[in-house]
Design a protein around this motif. Structure first.
Motif, mmCIF file in Angstrom:
data_model
loop_
_atom_site.group_PDB
_atom_site.id
_atom_site.type_symbol
_atom_site.label_atom_id
_atom_site.label_comp_id
_atom_site.label_asym_id
_atom_site.label_seq_id
_atom_site.Cartn_x
_atom_site.Cartn_y
_atom_site.Cartn_z
ATOM 1 N N GLU A 112 0.857 -1.205 0.000
ATOM 2 C CA GLU A 112 0.000 0.000 0.000
ATOM 3 C C GLU A 112 0.888 1.250 0.000
ATOM 4 O OE1 GLU A 112 -2.614 -0.445 3.480
ATOM 5 O OE2 GLU A 112 -4.328 -0.360 2.123
ATOM 6 N N LEU A 113 2.077 1.139 0.595
ATOM 7 C CA LEU A 113 2.959 2.294 0.781
ATOM 8 C C LEU A 113 4.206 2.136 -0.092
ATOM 9 C CD1 LEU A 113 2.862 2.370 4.715
ATOM 10 C CD2 LEU A 113 1.098 3.082 3.100
ATOM 11 N N ASP A 114 4.735 3.262 -0.596
ATOM 12 C CA ASP A 114 5.901 3.141 -1.480
ATOM 13 C C ASP A 114 7.202 3.068 -0.669
ATOM 14 O OD1 ASP A 114 6.390 5.796 -0.730
ATOM 15 O OD2 ASP A 114 6.948 6.411 -2.754
ATOM 16 N N ASP A 115 8.305 2.788 -1.394
ATOM 17 C CA ASP A 115 9.604 2.614 -0.726
ATOM 18 C C ASP A 115 10.040 3.875 -0.004
ATOM 19 O OD1 ASP A 115 9.792 0.062 -1.612
ATOM 20 O OD2 ASP A 115 11.246 0.462 -3.212
ATOM 21 N N VAL A 116 9.772 5.042 -0.607
ATOM 22 C CA VAL A 116 10.225 6.309 -0.004
ATOM 23 C C VAL A 116 9.614 6.456 1.385
ATOM 24 C CG1 VAL A 116 10.128 8.836 -0.229
ATOM 25 C CG2 VAL A 116 10.531 7.407 -2.249
ATOM 26 N N LEU A 117 8.307 6.257 1.461
ATOM 27 C CA LEU A 117 7.620 6.392 2.750
ATOM 28 C C LEU A 117 8.128 5.349 3.746
ATOM 29 C CD1 LEU A 117 5.500 7.626 4.560
ATOM 30 C CD2 LEU A 117 3.741 6.306 3.376
ATOM 31 N N MET A 118 8.240 4.104 3.291
ATOM 32 C CA MET A 118 8.663 3.027 4.203
ATOM 33 C C MET A 118 10.078 3.259 4.730
ATOM 34 S SD MET A 118 6.205 1.041 4.769
ATOM 35 C CE MET A 118 7.057 -0.201 5.710
#
Ligand SMILES: NC(=O)C1=CN([C@@H]2O[C@H](COP(=O)(O)OP(=O)(O)OC[C@H]3O[C@@H](n4cnc5c(N)ncnc54)[C@H](O)[C@@H]3O)[C@@H](O)[C@H]2O)C=CC1
Ligand SMILES: O=C(O)C1=NCCCC1
Length: 290
Positions: free
Chosen positions: A211-217
């Motif tokens: 649900e979340l992209d790599d940048v956010l994670m």
């Protein structure tokens, strides 16, 4: 009730869900929890829940009373008594939102004015109910890939909620974001998220779903319900390579800090003990009323 769940979250061992592929069901998850009452270990109960991850299929929750006491193992020397069968869907909706609310209580920015919910299904509704009951927001926004469903979601509510046309529009400037969708690819991108926001990430519960992209994670401080569960079941964690900072229980018991000034993600996957505690509360209430 939140206190009971919070207390048990940091003292019960986690039993990983068993995942089976059964034709014609897409996927069955079985979560399991054990309740013991008091020093004498009496009234132990084994709780199992079966979920079918195919959308709109029923869930089942079985509670089986374990009739022997004072034993250290959970193999049953005699047939257990079936205590009750409950509606797992209702319990799953409420207990998941209750645990996300604990994460928001610990990690949301001190001044949290805007709540954004992505998705408009059961989890979106239970999160709306619990979050707006526990916290005061000036504005609530919802986005769903099906705009008619989002409109129906809003029409059912007493208070005003804005339906947004895109995820970006919904999340820009939000202080608290709940992701509760069936997405298998990222829908929430770090570049849109306000620094310091808290994200309760409820969907994408398979190792290859996001649900979340790599940048956010990678930029957020990542908390989980269970490290063991997160590293086995969460695509957002496994595929981004993000580091897990702490379990929710480790924050509650003081082993790790709540970094509420930073952007935080609580990756929720669900634990058997959450079902066990919630089912026990339901059963106790039922027994006291009927
Ligand atoms: N973390 C936990 O403990 C739990 C997590 N879940 C997960 O939470 C998510 C939501 O569950 P429910 O609300 O019960 O499901 P639901 O079927 O009631 O709602 C699903 C929502 O996701 C949307 N959706 C479906 N596919 C999508 C896609 N590809 N992109 C964007 N939106 C999409 C639908 O339009 C709907 O708004 C699911 O991924 C489910 O597996 C469910 C129960 C517990
Ligand atoms: O804990 C649960 O219940 C679930 N977790 C992940 C996906 C669906 C159900």
């Amino acid at each position: 009730r939140l206190k009971a769940v919070a207390f048990l979250l940091h003292r019960q061992p986690h039993l990983l869900k068993t995942q089976l592929y059964v034709t014609p069901l897409e996927l069955v998850l079985s979560s399991c929890g054990v309740i013991e009452n008091g020093e004498q270990r009496q009234n132990k109960a084994l709780i199992t829940k079966m979920n079918n991850l195919s959308i709109s299929s029923p869930d089942y929750l079985h509670i089986v009373n374990d009739t022997f006491a004072n034993s250290d193992c959970y193999c049953l020397p005699q047939p257990p008594k079936l205590l009750t069968i409950m509606d797992g869907e209702a319990i799953t909706a409420k207990r998941t939102a209750a645990v996300s609310a604990i994460s928001a209580k610990l990690f949301k920015p001190a001044l949290s004015e805007v709540l954004c919910i992505l998705g408009s299904g059961q989890q979106a509704r239970s999160h709306y109910d619990v979050f707006t009951k526990l916290f005061k927001f000036k504005e609530v926004r919802v986005w769903s890939r099906n705009k008619e469903m989002a409109q129906r979601f809003v029409n059912d509510l007493q208070d005003p909620v804005t339906v947004c046309s895109s995820v970006k529009e919904a999340v820009i400037g939000a202080d608290v974001i709940v992701t509760a969708t069936g997405a298998s690819q990222p829908i929430l991108f770090g570049e849109w998220v306000k620094p310091g926001a808290h994200i309760a990430a409820v969907g994408a519960c398979r190792p290859d779903w996001r649900e979340l992209d790599d940048v956010l994670m990678r930029e957020a401080v990542v908390y989980v319900d269970s490290r063991e569960g997160a590293t086995a079941e969460s695509g957002d964690i496994i595929l981004s390579g993000a580091e897990v900072f702490a379990e929710l229980g480790e924050v509650i018991n003081g082993s790790f800090p709540a970094q509420r000034e930073k952007t935080t993600v609580f990756k929720s996957l669900g634990m058997g003990i959450q079902d066990a505690v919630s089912a026990k509360l339901v059963l106790e209430k039922w027994n006291s009323e009927y």
